[in-house]
Scaffold this active site. Structure first.
Site, PDB file in Angstrom:
ATOM      1  N   THR A 152       0.825  -1.212   0.000  1.00  0.00           N
ATOM      2  CA  THR A 152       0.000   0.000   0.000  1.00  0.00           C
ATOM      3  C   THR A 152       0.858   1.261   0.000  1.00  0.00           C
ATOM      4  OG1 THR A 152      -1.714  -1.169   1.222  1.00  0.00           O
ATOM      5  CG2 THR A 152      -1.814   1.224   1.286  1.00  0.00           C
ATOM      6  N   GLU A 172      -6.204  -5.810   3.934  1.00  0.00           N
ATOM      7  CA  GLU A 172      -6.303  -7.037   3.140  1.00  0.00           C
ATOM      8  C   GLU A 172      -7.425  -6.923   2.127  1.00  0.00           C
ATOM      9  OE1 GLU A 172      -3.521  -8.783   3.633  1.00  0.00           O
ATOM     10  OE2 GLU A 172      -4.342  -9.171   1.653  1.00  0.00           O
TER      11      GLU A 172
HETATM   12  C1  LIG Z   1     -11.080 -10.020  12.527  1.00  0.00           C
HETATM   13  C2  LIG Z   1      -9.956 -10.915  12.766  1.00  0.00           C
HETATM   14  C3  LIG Z   1      -8.761 -10.747  11.897  1.00  0.00           C
HETATM   15  C4  LIG Z   1      -7.553 -11.186  12.634  1.00  0.00           C
HETATM   16  C5  LIG Z   1      -6.399 -11.645  11.807  1.00  0.00           C
HETATM   17  C6  LIG Z   1      -5.371 -12.154  12.776  1.00  0.00           C
HETATM   18  C7  LIG Z   1      -4.130 -12.629  12.096  1.00  0.00           C
HETATM   19  C8  LIG Z   1      -2.917 -12.240  12.853  1.00  0.00           C
HETATM   20  C9  LIG Z   1      -2.791 -10.736  12.907  1.00  0.00           C
HETATM   21  C10 LIG Z   1      -2.357 -10.176  11.599  1.00  0.00           C
HETATM   22  C11 LIG Z   1      -2.325  -8.678  11.611  1.00  0.00           C
HETATM   23  C12 LIG Z   1      -2.632  -8.175  10.251  1.00  0.00           C
HETATM   24  C13 LIG Z   1      -2.215  -6.728   9.993  1.00  0.00           C
HETATM   25  C14 LIG Z   1      -2.759  -6.237   8.684  1.00  0.00           C
HETATM   26  C15 LIG Z   1      -2.023  -6.799   7.460  1.00  0.00           C
HETATM   27  C16 LIG Z   1      -2.566  -6.139   6.224  1.00  0.00           C
HETATM   28  C17 LIG Z   1      -1.937  -6.255   5.046  1.00  0.00           C
HETATM   29  C18 LIG Z   1      -2.479  -5.594   3.870  1.00  0.00           C
HETATM   30  O1  LIG Z   1      -3.468  -4.894   3.896  1.00  0.00           O
HETATM   31  S1  LIG Z   1      -1.592  -5.939   2.455  1.00  0.00           S
HETATM   32  C19 LIG Z   1      -2.386  -4.936   1.241  1.00  0.00           C
HETATM   33  C20 LIG Z   1      -3.745  -5.498   0.871  1.00  0.00           C
HETATM   34  N1  LIG Z   1      -4.217  -4.798  -0.274  1.00  0.00           N
HETATM   35  C21 LIG Z   1      -5.194  -5.281  -1.029  1.00  0.00           C
HETATM   36  O2  LIG Z   1      -5.814  -6.285  -0.748  1.00  0.00           O
HETATM   37  C22 LIG Z   1      -5.460  -4.492  -2.260  1.00  0.00           C
HETATM   38  C23 LIG Z   1      -6.883  -4.738  -2.742  1.00  0.00           C
HETATM   39  N2  LIG Z   1      -6.955  -4.449  -4.170  1.00  0.00           N
HETATM   40  C24 LIG Z   1      -6.826  -5.469  -5.072  1.00  0.00           C
HETATM   41  O3  LIG Z   1      -6.695  -6.623  -4.757  1.00  0.00           O
HETATM   42  C25 LIG Z   1      -6.907  -5.041  -6.519  1.00  0.00           C
HETATM   43  O4  LIG Z   1      -6.548  -3.748  -6.689  1.00  0.00           O
HETATM   44  C26 LIG Z   1      -8.324  -5.224  -7.077  1.00  0.00           C
HETATM   45  C27 LIG Z   1      -8.479  -6.691  -7.248  1.00  0.00           C
HETATM   46  C28 LIG Z   1      -9.333  -4.714  -6.095  1.00  0.00           C
HETATM   47  C29 LIG Z   1      -8.532  -4.488  -8.353  1.00  0.00           C
HETATM   48  O5  LIG Z   1      -7.580  -4.957  -9.233  1.00  0.00           O
HETATM   49  P1  LIG Z   1      -7.498  -4.294 -10.698  1.00  0.00           P
HETATM   50  O6  LIG Z   1      -6.098  -4.233 -11.053  1.00  0.00           O
HETATM   51  O7  LIG Z   1      -8.336  -3.061 -10.755  1.00  0.00           O
HETATM   52  O8  LIG Z   1      -8.105  -5.351 -11.619  1.00  0.00           O
HETATM   53  P2  LIG Z   1      -9.538  -5.917 -11.767  1.00  0.00           P
HETATM   54  O9  LIG Z   1     -10.455  -5.547 -10.685  1.00  0.00           O
HETATM   55  O10 LIG Z   1      -9.932  -5.603 -13.153  1.00  0.00           O
HETATM   56  O11 LIG Z   1      -9.144  -7.450 -11.627  1.00  0.00           O
HETATM   57  C30 LIG Z   1      -8.316  -8.002 -12.653  1.00  0.00           C
HETATM   58  C31 LIG Z   1      -8.540  -9.474 -12.657  1.00  0.00           C
HETATM   59  O12 LIG Z   1      -7.725 -10.035 -11.614  1.00  0.00           O
HETATM   60  C32 LIG Z   1      -8.529 -10.817 -10.779  1.00  0.00           C
HETATM   61  N3  LIG Z   1      -7.974 -10.741  -9.433  1.00  0.00           N
HETATM   62  C33 LIG Z   1      -7.798  -9.626  -8.707  1.00  0.00           C
HETATM   63  N4  LIG Z   1      -7.273  -9.949  -7.505  1.00  0.00           N
HETATM   64  C34 LIG Z   1      -7.101 -11.292  -7.509  1.00  0.00           C
HETATM   65  C35 LIG Z   1      -6.599 -12.233  -6.546  1.00  0.00           C
HETATM   66  N5  LIG Z   1      -6.178 -11.855  -5.320  1.00  0.00           N
HETATM   67  N6  LIG Z   1      -6.559 -13.542  -6.871  1.00  0.00           N
HETATM   68  C36 LIG Z   1      -7.011 -13.923  -8.083  1.00  0.00           C
HETATM   69  N7  LIG Z   1      -7.523 -13.107  -9.047  1.00  0.00           N
HETATM   70  C37 LIG Z   1      -7.552 -11.800  -8.745  1.00  0.00           C
HETATM   71  C38 LIG Z   1      -9.901 -10.221 -10.854  1.00  0.00           C
HETATM   72  O13 LIG Z   1     -10.890 -11.166 -10.480  1.00  0.00           O
HETATM   73  C39 LIG Z   1      -9.965  -9.865 -12.315  1.00  0.00           C
HETATM   74  O14 LIG Z   1     -10.215 -11.033 -13.035  1.00  0.00           O
HETATM   75  P3  LIG Z   1     -11.449 -11.070 -14.056  1.00  0.00           P
HETATM   76  O15 LIG Z   1     -11.409 -12.441 -14.633  1.00  0.00           O
HETATM   77  O16 LIG Z   1     -11.202  -9.956 -15.039  1.00  0.00           O
HETATM   78  O17 LIG Z   1     -12.663 -10.796 -13.209  1.00  0.00           O
HETATM   79  C1  LIG Z   2      -4.527  -1.644  10.527  1.00  0.00           C
HETATM   80  C2  LIG Z   2      -4.070  -1.666   9.085  1.00  0.00           C
HETATM   81  C3  LIG Z   2      -2.952  -2.425   8.746  1.00  0.00           C
HETATM   82  C4  LIG Z   2      -2.498  -2.446   7.431  1.00  0.00           C
HETATM   83  N1  LIG Z   2      -1.373  -3.169   7.132  1.00  0.00           N
HETATM   84  C5  LIG Z   2      -0.900  -3.148   5.857  1.00  0.00           C
HETATM   85  C6  LIG Z   2       0.294  -3.869   5.531  1.00  0.00           C
HETATM   86  O1  LIG Z   2       0.892  -4.493   6.397  1.00  0.00           O
HETATM   87  N2  LIG Z   2       0.758  -3.816   4.261  1.00  0.00           N
HETATM   88  C7  LIG Z   2       0.108  -3.108   3.274  1.00  0.00           C
HETATM   89  O2  LIG Z   2       0.567  -3.100   2.131  1.00  0.00           O
HETATM   90  N3  LIG Z   2      -1.053  -2.421   3.557  1.00  0.00           N
HETATM   91  C8  LIG Z   2      -1.550  -2.423   4.816  1.00  0.00           C
HETATM   92  N4  LIG Z   2      -2.705  -1.741   5.113  1.00  0.00           N
HETATM   93  C9  LIG Z   2      -3.331  -0.923   4.075  1.00  0.00           C
HETATM   94  C10 LIG Z   2      -4.617  -1.548   3.572  1.00  0.00           C
HETATM   95  O3  LIG Z   2      -4.315  -2.639   2.762  1.00  0.00           O
HETATM   96  C11 LIG Z   2      -5.397  -0.467   2.803  1.00  0.00           C
HETATM   97  O4  LIG Z   2      -5.816   0.485   3.734  1.00  0.00           O
HETATM   98  C12 LIG Z   2      -6.594  -1.075   2.099  1.00  0.00           C
HETATM   99  O5  LIG Z   2      -6.155  -1.845   1.005  1.00  0.00           O
HETATM  100  C13 LIG Z   2      -7.586  -0.013   1.601  1.00  0.00           C
HETATM  101  O6  LIG Z   2      -6.954   0.909   0.729  1.00  0.00           O
HETATM  102  P1  LIG Z   2      -7.047   2.472   1.068  1.00  0.00           P
HETATM  103  O7  LIG Z   2      -6.668   2.664   2.466  1.00  0.00           O
HETATM  104  O8  LIG Z   2      -6.296   3.192  -0.001  1.00  0.00           O
HETATM  105  O9  LIG Z   2      -8.594   2.817   0.965  1.00  0.00           O
HETATM  106  P2  LIG Z   2      -9.356   3.235  -0.399  1.00  0.00           P
HETATM  107  O10 LIG Z   2      -9.206   2.174  -1.411  1.00  0.00           O
HETATM  108  O11 LIG Z   2      -8.985   4.609  -0.740  1.00  0.00           O
HETATM  109  O12 LIG Z   2     -10.872   3.149   0.136  1.00  0.00           O
HETATM  110  C14 LIG Z   2     -11.578   4.331   0.529  1.00  0.00           C
HETATM  111  C15 LIG Z   2     -13.022   4.177   0.103  1.00  0.00           C
HETATM  112  O13 LIG Z   2     -13.053   4.109  -1.357  1.00  0.00           O
HETATM  113  C16 LIG Z   2     -13.869   3.015  -1.753  1.00  0.00           C
HETATM  114  N5  LIG Z   2     -13.379   2.446  -3.015  1.00  0.00           N
HETATM  115  C17 LIG Z   2     -12.086   2.303  -3.411  1.00  0.00           C
HETATM  116  N6  LIG Z   2     -12.018   1.688  -4.606  1.00  0.00           N
HETATM  117  C18 LIG Z   2     -13.313   1.421  -4.971  1.00  0.00           C
HETATM  118  C19 LIG Z   2     -13.921   0.779  -6.103  1.00  0.00           C
HETATM  119  N7  LIG Z   2     -13.185   0.289  -7.109  1.00  0.00           N
HETATM  120  N8  LIG Z   2     -15.279   0.672  -6.121  1.00  0.00           N
HETATM  121  C20 LIG Z   2     -16.023   1.138  -5.102  1.00  0.00           C
HETATM  122  N9  LIG Z   2     -15.516   1.778  -4.012  1.00  0.00           N
HETATM  123  C21 LIG Z   2     -14.178   1.906  -3.962  1.00  0.00           C
HETATM  124  C22 LIG Z   2     -13.715   2.002  -0.626  1.00  0.00           C
HETATM  125  O14 LIG Z   2     -14.830   1.114  -0.619  1.00  0.00           O
HETATM  126  C23 LIG Z   2     -13.672   2.882   0.613  1.00  0.00           C
HETATM  127  O15 LIG Z   2     -15.002   3.146   1.046  1.00  0.00           O
HETATM  128  C24 LIG Z   2      -3.192  -1.704   6.434  1.00  0.00           C
HETATM  129  C25 LIG Z   2      -4.316  -0.950   6.764  1.00  0.00           C
HETATM  130  C26 LIG Z   2      -4.766  -0.928   8.091  1.00  0.00           C
HETATM  131  C27 LIG Z   2      -5.971  -0.111   8.437  1.00  0.00           C
END
Ligand SMILES: CCCCCCCCCCCCCCC/C=C/C(=O)SCCNC(=O)CCNC(=O)[C@H](O)C(C)(C)COP(=O)(O)OP(=O)(O)OC[C@H]1O[C@@H](n2cnc3c(N)ncnc32)[C@H](O)[C@@H]1OP(=O)(O)O
Ligand SMILES: Cc1cc2nc3c(=O)[nH]c(=O)nc-3n(C[C@H](O)[C@H](O)[C@H](O)COP(=O)(O)OP(=O)(O)OC[C@H]3O[C@@H](n4cnc5c(N)ncnc54)[C@H](O)[C@@H]3O)c2cc1C
Length: 613
Positions: free
Chosen positions: A181, A463
């Site tokens: 991110t 996530e």
């Molecule tokens: C409540 C209890 C929880 C406790 C957990 C306890 C565990 C221990 C503690 C752990 C602590 C954790 C701390 C937090 C850690 C956090 C880490 C993060 O947040 S890491 C960053 C995470 N970020 C994301 O997830 C980003 C989300 N965005 C996306 O995935 C992509 O941008 C999108 C998929 C939303 C959009 O992609 P885009 O490029 O715009 O393409 P399309 O939407 O057109 O999709 C293209 C095509 O790809 C397919 N696709 C997309 N993603 C996937 C995937 N992951 N796997 C397989 N395929 C994927 C999608 O379906 C499209 O395919 P199509 O056939 O065209 O439909």
């Molecule tokens: C506690 C915490 C831990 C994290 N840890 C990590 C980490 O370890 N590593 C890492 O890489 N990231 C981490 N993140 C980041 C996290 O993955 C992002 O915050 C998350 O992916 C959301 O992206 P954003 O914050 O840019 O929100 P945005 O995507 O800007 O979302 C803001 C609003 O826009 C809307 N929106 C965005 N796109 C669309 C769309 N296509 N259609 C409709 N609505 C849309 C959303 O629904 C939301 O309401 C963490 C975040 C938190 C809060």
């Protein structure tokens, strides 16, 4: 000396119509796993909180003899340490600490558990989790290291890279994070700006965050803890943008822990929760890493800069999909903890009278209190059991993927995306309901529930933000609906789109049939998915482009993904409760709980169910 149990609590427990041990064993995967789960933390707590005497050690050793097969190593290794090294002045609550102090306290505990896990040679992921969860409640500064950092190496690295890097991670020679991110982008991965430009002369990548919005922002452990990142960046080679790839990037000096040249890194500041996780920012000023530092399991850059694309460009997303399963599973357990606290409290809290003059009653006697809590007990069971069902699907699909068969990847992405959103939203709502059910005492940090909420509600965002995840799942569901409209063959999981019919036999004055409940949820999901598809097509018929029509239908598409998850959860709960081999009294109770969950869901979403008749 046995702890005295509150008489109201003891009375409530004595009235159980089932043997709780049956359920506990089921939830934890059997008596052996349960014993280990209870044994390990208790053993080390004893070691931590009292000076272990030789007598203690002998007793423990004797006690262990009955399990000599799997505890011998444990005993011998503990003897070597005799607890001197780990004598602590006991754990201090972080509730009254500053953010800095709380981080340090969590770090102290996490380092301790890391050492013990290695010394006790705990290989099992779940046992490691139990161990850590007891000693580091809330956000663990090493969370990213344990989960996404190691998963990324395992799933994106070549065998050589795994051999080289994984031992460093397992022994904490390095501490990692997963940096994807950026300040400007979290959801839209194609918008990430960090670049990794290949220098063919020196066979190196030059990593750069060219703008303020390209600064990596949010990754856990980035603020202070991590000295290496698995960092996602846009690969540029031979002048071409080859999309997001993952790189092993050293951040801090392994001895001095100071940022390396070209690295600006720090903490992003106070957050709503997760106070003991040092989420940070990172700027890279033309930092060079060797070509070998790109994780090349699926895509490669050859020495001459030639980019070899992956068989499927979505494989780079696998670490996120894997971690979504962790979130799906832990959501139910988080709610289970909150509702356990609230239910116990409701057994011992006496407040107000039901019968005037009859004396104050346990608040658990109020029907409103039962409704607040029993629905959440049912929801926790539903989420835990549905997560197991989803994981079974994942494991079979993942084993096919490892052999190169990617046909299930779209279904897997849809399932993990929708279930991650559904479970975390349900968990957030449920934990807050449990907090409020405890009145003022639920608002005390000492109740434990506020921190559960403020820490875990972040899972609705990280996530993959939940709305975005629902829309991701809806892509797959809509495609299935289009295929169903054409009479084409569908993936097993969505075949109900073609077969679901509303032939409910139950009538309102009968005890509802469980098969009718599954049929009702299936029909509701099929109807909502079909309605979303119809709205999308209506948008197209109005002359909108595909993306404009998608946006036009997006609210219904989100509902479709949630209805799909709700059906998957109800079906998994009922089918697993029926097939789990419980004794009659336990099965009767659990099926009652399943009905409560399903009927409560129908009340909460009565609009959908009324509409589909
Ligand atoms: C409540 C209890 C929880 C406790 C957990 C306890 C565990 C221990 C503690 C752990 C602590 C954790 C701390 C937090 C850690 C956090 C880490 C993060 O947040 S890491 C960053 C995470 N970020 C994301 O997830 C980003 C989300 N965005 C996306 O995935 C992509 O941008 C999108 C998929 C939303 C959009 O992609 P885009 O490029 O715009 O393409 P399309 O939407 O057109 O999709 C293209 C095509 O790809 C397919 N696709 C997309 N993603 C996937 C995937 N992951 N796997 C397989 N395929 C994927 C999608 O379906 C499209 O395919 P199509 O056939 O065209 O439909
Ligand atoms: C506690 C915490 C831990 C994290 N840890 C990590 C980490 O370890 N590593 C890492 O890489 N990231 C981490 N993140 C980041 C996290 O993955 C992002 O915050 C998350 O992916 C959301 O992206 P954003 O914050 O840019 O929100 P945005 O995507 O800007 O979302 C803001 C609003 O826009 C809307 N929106 C965005 N796109 C669309 C769309 N296509 N259609 C409709 N609505 C849309 C959303 O629904 C939301 O309401 C963490 C975040 C938190 C809060």
């Amino acid at each position: 000396m046995g702890k005295s149990v509150n008489p109201d609590l003891a009375k409530a427990r004595s009235q159980a119509t089932f043997d709780p041990a049956n359920l506990t064993n089921y939830l934890y995967g059997g008596p052996e796993k349960l014993r280990r789960k209870r044994y390990l933390p208790a053993f080390v707590f004893k070691e931590l909180c009292t000076e272990m005497s030789l007598t203690d050690l002998c007793l423990i050793f004797l006690g262990l003899l009955t399990h000599v097969s799997d505890y011998l190593g444990l005993t011998l290794s503990i003897e070597n340490m005799a607890a001197k090294e780990y004598k602590e002045e006991g754990f201090k609550s972080t509730d009254d600490m500053s953010r800095e102090e709380a981080y340090e306290e969590s770090m102290r505990r996490a380092v301790y558990t890391n050492k013990r896990v290695l010394q006790l040679n705990l290989q099992d992921q779940e046992e490691q989790y139990y161990f850590r969860e007891i000693f580091v409640p809330g956000a663990n500064p090493f969370a990213l290291h344990y989960v996404m950092f190691k998963d990324a190496i395992n799933t994106q690295g070549t065998e050589d890279q795994i051999q080289k890097w994984l031992p460093l991670a397992e022994t904490y020679a390095v501490t990692g994070t997963y940096a994807q991110t950026e300040l400007g982008h979290g959801t839209f991965l194609r918008g990430l700006e960090t670049t990794a430009e290949y220098d063919v002369q020196r066979e190196e990548f030059i990593l750069n965050t060219p703008t303020i919005t390209s600064s990596k922002f949010w990754p856990g452990a980035l603020g202070k803890t991590a000295n290496v990142a698995i960092l996602n960046a846009k690969l540029i080679t031979k002048g071409r943008n080859c999309g997001m790839q993952s790189f092993w990037v050293p951040l801090r000096h392994l001895e001095t822990h100071q940022p390396l040249p070209g690295i600006t890194v720090g903490d992003i500041g106070p957050k709503f929760g997760y106070h003991t996780s040092d989420n940070g920012f990172l700027q890279l000023n033309r930092v060079r890493i060797p070509r070998e530092n790109m994780l090349m399991r699926y895509s490669k850059v050859l020495q001459d800069g030639t980019f070899v694309p992956p068989e499927n460009d979505r494989l780079v997303y696998v670490p996120m999909t894997q971690f979504r399963f962790v979130v799906i599973g832990r959501s139910g357990w988080t709610l289970a903890k909150a509702v356990t606290v609230a239910t116990r409290y409701s057994a011992v809290r006496r407040q107000s009278e039901i019968t005037p003059g009859g004396g104050e009653v346990q608040i658990l006697d109020f029907q409103t209190q039962q409704h607040k809590l029993f629905t959440q007990i049912a929801s926790a069971y539903a989420m835990i059991i549905a997560a197991k069902a989803a994981k079974d699907l994942y494991d079979s699909a993942f084993s096919k993927m490892e052999k190169g068969n990617l046909e299930d990847l779209p279904m897997l992405h849809a399932l993990t995306s929708s279930m991650k959103a559904f479970n975390t939203w349900e968990m957030a709502t449920g934990v807050e309901q449990c907090r409020m059910a405890c009145g003022g005492h639920g608002y005390l940090l000492a109740s434990g529930i506020p921190q559960m909420y403020t820490d875990m509600v972040s899972a609705c965002t990280y996530e993959g933000e939940n709305t975005v995840m629902c829309l991701q799942a809806a892509r797959f569901l809509n495609k299935c609906q289009e295929a169903a409209n054409k009479g084409e063959r569908l993936p097993q999981l969505t075949r109900f789109l073609q077969t679901s019919r509303l032939n409910i036999s139950s009538s309102l004055d009968q005890d509802v049939d469980l098969n009718d409940i599954i049929a009702a949820y299936e029909f509701r999901a099929a109807t909502v998915i079909s309605e979303a598809n119809a709205r999308l097509n209506a948008g197209l018929a109005m002359g909108k482009s595909q993306s404009e029509a998608w946006n036009y239908a997006s609210q219904l598409l989100v509902k479709a993904a949630l209805a799909f998850s709700h059906w998957f959860t109800v079906r998994a709960l009922i089918e697993n409760m029926r097939g789990a081999g419980f004794d009659n009294s336990t099965e009767t109770l659990l099926l009652q709980l399943a009905k409560l969950y399903a009927l409560d869901g129908m009340l909460r979403y009565s609009g959908d169910f009324r509409k589909v008749g």
